[in-house]
Design an enzyme around this catalytic site. Structure first.
Site, PDB file in Angstrom:
ATOM      1  N   ASP A  41       0.849  -1.203   0.000  1.00 47.70           N
ATOM      2  CA  ASP A  41       0.000   0.000   0.000  1.00 47.70           C
ATOM      3  C   ASP A  41       0.885   1.253   0.000  1.00 47.70           C
ATOM      4  O   ASP A  41       1.773   1.390   0.830  1.00 47.70           O
ATOM      5  CB  ASP A  41      -0.913  -0.009   1.230  1.00 47.70           C
ATOM      6  CG  ASP A  41      -2.080   0.957   1.076  1.00 47.70           C
ATOM      7  OD1 ASP A  41      -1.854   2.113   0.655  1.00 47.70           O
ATOM      8  OD2 ASP A  41      -3.217   0.562   1.383  1.00 47.70           O
ATOM      9  N   SER A  82      -7.102   3.931  -1.081  1.00 47.61           N
ATOM     10  CA  SER A  82      -6.852   2.489  -1.093  1.00 47.61           C
ATOM     11  C   SER A  82      -8.114   1.689  -1.366  1.00 47.61           C
ATOM     12  O   SER A  82      -8.038   0.576  -1.895  1.00 47.61           O
ATOM     13  CB  SER A  82      -6.253   2.055   0.242  1.00 47.61           C
ATOM     14  OG  SER A  82      -5.014   2.680   0.417  1.00 47.61           O
ATOM     15  N   THR A 135      -7.924  -2.103   1.986  1.00 49.10           N
ATOM     16  CA  THR A 135      -7.336  -3.010   0.981  1.00 49.10           C
ATOM     17  C   THR A 135      -7.840  -4.452   1.121  1.00 49.10           C
ATOM     18  O   THR A 135      -8.425  -4.985   0.168  1.00 49.10           O
ATOM     19  CB  THR A 135      -5.791  -2.930   1.005  1.00 49.10           C
ATOM     20  OG1 THR A 135      -5.406  -1.562   0.981  1.00 49.10           O
ATOM     21  CG2 THR A 135      -5.182  -3.677  -0.155  1.00 49.10           C
ATOM     22  N   GLU A 252      -0.940  -8.056   1.908  1.00 48.20           N
ATOM     23  CA  GLU A 252      -0.716  -6.611   1.878  1.00 48.20           C
ATOM     24  C   GLU A 252       0.342  -6.153   2.877  1.00 48.20           C
ATOM     25  O   GLU A 252       0.248  -6.446   4.068  1.00 48.20           O
ATOM     26  CB  GLU A 252      -2.019  -5.848   2.182  1.00 48.20           C
ATOM     27  CG  GLU A 252      -1.822  -4.343   1.963  1.00 48.20           C
ATOM     28  CD  GLU A 252      -2.886  -3.466   2.609  1.00 48.20           C
ATOM     29  OE1 GLU A 252      -3.597  -3.926   3.520  1.00 48.20           O
ATOM     30  OE2 GLU A 252      -2.981  -2.294   2.203  1.00 48.20           O
ATOM     31  N   HIS A 261       2.329   8.617   4.751  1.00 43.67           N
ATOM     32  CA  HIS A 261       1.462   9.666   5.328  1.00 43.67           C
ATOM     33  C   HIS A 261       2.193  10.429   6.433  1.00 43.67           C
ATOM     34  O   HIS A 261       1.991  11.627   6.600  1.00 43.67           O
ATOM     35  CB  HIS A 261       0.191   9.046   5.911  1.00 43.67           C
ATOM     36  CG  HIS A 261      -0.835   8.697   4.875  1.00 43.67           C
ATOM     37  ND1 HIS A 261      -1.470   9.646   4.108  1.00 43.67           N
ATOM     38  CD2 HIS A 261      -1.336   7.498   4.476  1.00 43.67           C
ATOM     39  CE1 HIS A 261      -2.321   9.046   3.276  1.00 43.67           C
ATOM     40  NE2 HIS A 261      -2.258   7.742   3.475  1.00 43.67           N
ATOM     41  N   ASP A 299      -1.494   0.155  -4.701  1.00 40.49           N
ATOM     42  CA  ASP A 299      -2.726   0.824  -5.103  1.00 40.49           C
ATOM     43  C   ASP A 299      -2.438   2.231  -5.626  1.00 40.49           C
ATOM     44  O   ASP A 299      -3.078   2.721  -6.547  1.00 40.49           O
ATOM     45  CB  ASP A 299      -3.724   0.870  -3.932  1.00 40.49           C
ATOM     46  CG  ASP A 299      -3.057   1.177  -2.593  1.00 40.49           C
ATOM     47  OD1 ASP A 299      -1.839   1.482  -2.551  1.00 40.49           O
ATOM     48  OD2 ASP A 299      -3.768   1.111  -1.571  1.00 40.49           O
TER      49      ASP A 299
HETATM   50 MG    MG Z   1      -4.184  -0.735   2.623  1.00 42.34          MG
HETATM   51 ZN    ZN Z   2      -3.040   6.144   2.319  1.00 36.85          ZN
END
Ligand code: MG
Ligand code: ZN
Length: 367
Positions: A41, A82, A135, A252, A261, A299
């Site tokens: 991710d 996501s 996800t 994932e 982030h 993603d």
């Molecule tokens: Mg995710």
């Molecule tokens: Zn994010």
């Protein structure tokens, strides 16, 4: 035969042997029995590149013969989240940001995991977030909004998931509605472990296995998560591969996104290294098994991360990398796709994120 004819004949033979080898490696010759989809991710090219500058040894990314790029624009905006990103992979439908397993008109769409189960295949989901997070949720749940994690949890016992591992316990047993969804999971045939990733004495297809190892997200690598992700991947593969009809497994590396982030490069680097280990487990399995398509992608990119040169007295120091970020959110850059095994060749080129669904379905020869 004249000598130049002999030379041409030998050249043609050598060329065809070489092509045949590539043909097999790129997986054009046969049907995939199993699919392992690994999603990092928030893992753009910079995040993935950290494995080459901050990791030890050759990253497992180098083992993929086919590389492509996908564009991940959702239906309502230019930059995806996501939920819409994973829904594109899982259903083949582009949707709006926050959509989980529903299309742009909020209509539930069958996921590749559900389709696999309908064909007698086994299914698994692994994440380092909550298993109800966007996800993984997009592969089994159908809700209009990703924040509805208790609704997502309540859908899990009714869904054809055979193995799952991740966090998110509180969405099952500490809910607003007072329900204990762990009981529903037990009724659905699950053995649930909330303490550790214990390997059952004997794995059996007549059992389902669920691991909920944190109230919400799993700990960071920096907080001592250890080898949860590669070990859960190995355990899932040992179990799912008992099914001779094949399996679908999604793994994932959820927190590469969270490091982005936070604009925290150490967080990103440690999560990418961990994800790379899981790739190694998947590739080792696929190499031995022979009929397994392994896809690795993200993603979207998170943080607008760049592997910039360190600054020393306002000057660029090309001997040192000091990653920088341009945003606390996601970015729109195209995302790499890595493929190995039967059907891998189809992942070369530049395409849309929802084409990944179609390419997996084609590799499985479902249509
Ligand atoms: Mg995710
Ligand atoms: Zn994010």
């Amino acid at each position: 035969m004249r000598s130049y004819q002999t030379i041409i004949l030998i050249a043609v033979l050598l060329l065809s042997v070489g092509c045949n080898k590539n043909y097999q490696q790129f997986g054009a010759h046969k049907k995939a029995q199993n699919v392992i989809l690994l999603i990092g991710d928030g893992m753009g090219l910079a995040q993935m590149s950290t494995a080459y500058y901050f990791g030890e040894g050759q990253p497992n990314f180098s083992r993929f013969p086919i590389i492509g790029l996908h564009q991940n624009k959702p239906t309502d905006e230019l930059i995806t989240d996501s939920a819409a990103g994973a829904t594109a992979f899982s259903t083949g439908y582009k949707s709006y940001n926050a959509a989980i397993g529903v299309d742009g008109d909020t209509i539930p769409r069958e996921t590749i995991l559900e389709m696999a189960a309908a064909r007698g295949m086994s299914t698994g989901l692994i994440a380092t977030s909550s298993i109800t997070h966007a996800t993984p949720a997009a592969f089994f749940a159908h809700v209009k909004e990703r924040g509805l994690q208790e609704d997502i949890a309540a859908q899990l016992p009714k869904e054809p998931v055979d193995f799952f591992a991740g966090g998110g316990l509180k969405f099952f047993n500490n809910r607003q509605d007072g329900r204990n969804v762990l009981e529903d999971l037990a009724k659905a045939g699950f053995t649930i472990d909330t303490a550790r990733l214990d390997r059952p004495a004997k794995l059996s297809l007549s059992q389902k296995y669920g691991y909920l190892l944190a109230p919400d997200g799993m700990p960071k690598m920096q907080e001592g998560r250890g080898d949860f992700l590669p070990q859960a991947t190995q355990l899932a593969l040992d179990y799912l591969s008992l099914n001779k009809k094949g399996f679908f497994l999604m793994v994932e590396g959820s927190q590469i996104d969270w490091g982005g982030h936070n604009n925290d490069s150490e967080y990103v680097i440690e999560e990418v290294k961990d994800f790379d280990k899981a790739l190694g487990v998947a590739l080792d399995f696929a190499k031995k098994q022979g009929n397994t398509l392994v896809i690795v992608t993200a993603d979207h990119e998170t943080g607008g991360m760049s592997l910039s040169a360190a600054k020393v007295r306002m000057q660029d120091d090309y001997n040192h990398i000091k990653p920088t970020f341009s945003t606390g959110g996601h970015s729109a850059s195209l995302i790499p796709v890595y493929a190995y095994g039967p059907g891998a060749w189809a992942f070369a080129g530049i395409y849309q994120n929802n084409d990944i669904f179609r390419k997996m379905v084609e590799a499985l020869r479902w249509n």
